[in-house]
Write an enzyme that holds these catalytic residues in place. Structure first.
Site, PDB file in Angstrom:
ATOM      1  N   LYS A 106       0.832  -1.208   0.000  1.00  0.00           N
ATOM      2  CA  LYS A 106       0.000   0.000   0.000  1.00  0.00           C
ATOM      3  C   LYS A 106       0.872   1.266   0.000  1.00  0.00           C
ATOM      4  CE  LYS A 106      -3.949  -2.287   2.256  1.00  0.00           C
ATOM      5  NZ  LYS A 106      -4.831  -2.293   3.477  1.00  0.00           N
ATOM      6  N   TYR A 132     -12.610  -2.804  -3.262  1.00  0.00           N
ATOM      7  CA  TYR A 132     -13.090  -2.746  -1.885  1.00  0.00           C
ATOM      8  C   TYR A 132     -14.611  -2.695  -1.791  1.00  0.00           C
ATOM      9  CZ  TYR A 132      -8.385  -2.417   0.068  1.00  0.00           C
ATOM     10  OH  TYR A 132      -7.090  -2.691   0.473  1.00  0.00           O
ATOM     11  N   PHE A 159     -15.204   3.263   7.667  1.00  0.00           N
ATOM     12  CA  PHE A 159     -13.835   3.533   7.219  1.00  0.00           C
ATOM     13  C   PHE A 159     -13.695   3.513   5.698  1.00  0.00           C
ATOM     14  CE2 PHE A 159     -14.103  -1.063   8.033  1.00  0.00           C
ATOM     15  CZ  PHE A 159     -13.607  -1.593   6.846  1.00  0.00           C
ATOM     16  N   ASN A 196      -1.893   0.097   7.096  1.00  0.00           N
ATOM     17  CA  ASN A 196      -1.374  -1.199   7.546  1.00  0.00           C
ATOM     18  C   ASN A 196      -0.513  -1.895   6.498  1.00  0.00           C
ATOM     19  OD1 ASN A 196      -3.378  -1.883   5.816  1.00  0.00           O
ATOM     20  ND2 ASN A 196      -4.590  -3.050   7.285  1.00  0.00           N
ATOM     21  N   HIS A 205      -1.949  -5.386   1.541  1.00  0.00           N
ATOM     22  CA  HIS A 205      -3.212  -6.100   1.324  1.00  0.00           C
ATOM     23  C   HIS A 205      -2.900  -7.516   0.891  1.00  0.00           C
ATOM     24  CE1 HIS A 205      -7.163  -7.252  -0.223  1.00  0.00           C
ATOM     25  NE2 HIS A 205      -6.506  -7.754  -1.256  1.00  0.00           N
ATOM     26  N   GLU A 263      -9.685 -10.645  -7.376  1.00  0.00           N
ATOM     27  CA  GLU A 263      -8.732  -9.534  -7.248  1.00  0.00           C
ATOM     28  C   GLU A 263      -7.600  -9.633  -8.276  1.00  0.00           C
ATOM     29  OE1 GLU A 263      -9.546  -9.058  -2.439  1.00  0.00           O
ATOM     30  OE2 GLU A 263      -7.557  -9.610  -3.135  1.00  0.00           O
TER      31      GLU A 263
HETATM   32  P1  IDP Z   1      -7.561  -6.990   5.976  1.00  0.00           P
HETATM   33  O1  IDP Z   1      -6.791  -6.031   5.117  1.00  0.00           O
HETATM   34  O2  IDP Z   1      -6.756  -7.457   7.147  1.00  0.00           O
HETATM   35  O3  IDP Z   1      -8.199  -8.123   5.198  1.00  0.00           O
HETATM   36  P2  IDP Z   1     -10.237  -5.828   6.121  1.00  0.00           P
HETATM   37  O4  IDP Z   1     -11.156  -5.964   7.299  1.00  0.00           O
HETATM   38  O5  IDP Z   1     -10.574  -6.602   4.889  1.00  0.00           O
HETATM   39  O6  IDP Z   1      -8.761  -6.147   6.640  1.00  0.00           O
HETATM   40  O7  IDP Z   1     -10.181  -4.267   5.772  1.00  0.00           O
HETATM   41  C1  IDP Z   1      -9.617  -3.824   4.555  1.00  0.00           C
HETATM   42  C2  IDP Z   1      -8.755  -2.619   4.845  1.00  0.00           C
HETATM   43  O8  IDP Z   1      -9.575  -1.539   5.301  1.00  0.00           O
HETATM   44  C3  IDP Z   1      -7.727  -2.825   5.960  1.00  0.00           C
HETATM   45  O9  IDP Z   1      -6.556  -3.457   5.518  1.00  0.00           O
HETATM   46  C4  IDP Z   1      -7.485  -1.392   6.426  1.00  0.00           C
HETATM   47  O10 IDP Z   1      -6.604  -0.706   5.522  1.00  0.00           O
HETATM   48  C5  IDP Z   1      -8.882  -0.785   6.294  1.00  0.00           C
HETATM   49  N1  IDP Z   1      -9.646  -0.871   7.562  1.00  0.00           N
HETATM   50  C6  IDP Z   1     -10.289  -1.950   8.044  1.00  0.00           C
HETATM   51  N2  IDP Z   1     -10.898  -1.668   9.222  1.00  0.00           N
HETATM   52  C7  IDP Z   1     -10.628  -0.370   9.474  1.00  0.00           C
HETATM   53  C8  IDP Z   1     -10.988   0.530  10.554  1.00  0.00           C
HETATM   54  O11 IDP Z   1     -11.676   0.163  11.509  1.00  0.00           O
HETATM   55  N3  IDP Z   1     -10.492   1.800  10.475  1.00  0.00           N
HETATM   56  C9  IDP Z   1      -9.721   2.237   9.432  1.00  0.00           C
HETATM   57  N4  IDP Z   1      -9.373   1.437   8.405  1.00  0.00           N
HETATM   58  C10 IDP Z   1      -9.819   0.150   8.419  1.00  0.00           C
HETATM   59 MG    MG Z   2      -9.692  -8.063   3.687  1.00  0.00          MG
END
Ligand code: IDP
Ligand code: MG
Length: 153
Positions: free
Chosen positions: A9, A49, A57, A112, A115, A126
């Site tokens: 990312k 997404y 979010f 984070n 992905h 994807e």
């Molecule tokens: P993942 O990337 O671990 O699969 P997901 O729940 O699929 O997590 O969420 C996709 C992306 O959305 C996350 O990697 C993160 O960048 C963002 N995200 C998820 N939950 C939150 C939140 O509560 N606050 C802000 N960003 C979030």
């Molecule tokens: Mg995910």
């Protein structure tokens, strides 16, 4: 043999962590089938997404993933979806275990670093969003037979 979509990312690129993050996947033995540097267009981000549309979010997530260049990769290897998710760690950096990518480099909910597809179905969807079939190479480095074991029950 399984494939997964991994995206480094924008924070990974801005923080000059591309090499160190890719190293984690290489060290584990996963094989690169495709890789490109690109900036994700808003429409593509919204498709990718779509399952998160409507969540609080979501707008921030679209802004984040489109905010700068990313490295998009397809990795392959037995169990590579689960292996990649384990290497990445839990979604929020402050909860992710030390030794994982997010645990070692992340501290927030939003940014984070990486992905990774979460199932064979999402991996197929994807991968098709980012790569044409002809862009992916199917090969096994010589050392792979010391990492992936046939009939590994
Ligand atoms: P993942 O990337 O671990 O699969 P997901 O729940 O699929 O997590 O969420 C996709 C992306 O959305 C996350 O990697 C993160 O960048 C963002 N995200 C998820 N939950 C939150 C939140 O509560 N606050 C802000 N960003 C979030
Ligand atoms: Mg995910």
């Amino acid at each position: 043999m399984e494939r997964t979509l991994i995206i480094l990312k924008p924070d990974t690129i801005q923080r000059r962590l591309i090499g160190r993050v890719i190293q984690r996947f290489e060290d584990k033995g996963l094989v690169l089938a495709g890789m490109k540097l690109m900036q994700i267009a808003r429409e593509l981000a919204e498709e990718h997404y779509a399952p998160h549309k409507g969540k609080p979010f979501y707008p921030g997530l679209i802004d984040y993933i489109t905010s700068g260049p990313v490295v998009v990769m397809v990795l392959q290897g037995d169990r590579c979806i689960d292996i990649s998710r384990t290497l990445m760690g839990k979604t929020f950096g402050y909860e992710a275990a030390p030794g994982t990518i997010r645990g070692d480099f992340g501290a927030s909910r939003s940014y984070n670093l990486v992905h990774g597809s979460d199932s064979p179905e999402s991996a197929a969807t994807e991968i098709a969003l980012y790569f044409a079939d002809g862009e992916l190479l199917d090969y096994a480095p010589d050392g792979s037979r010391w990492i992936f074991v046939p009939n590994d029950v």
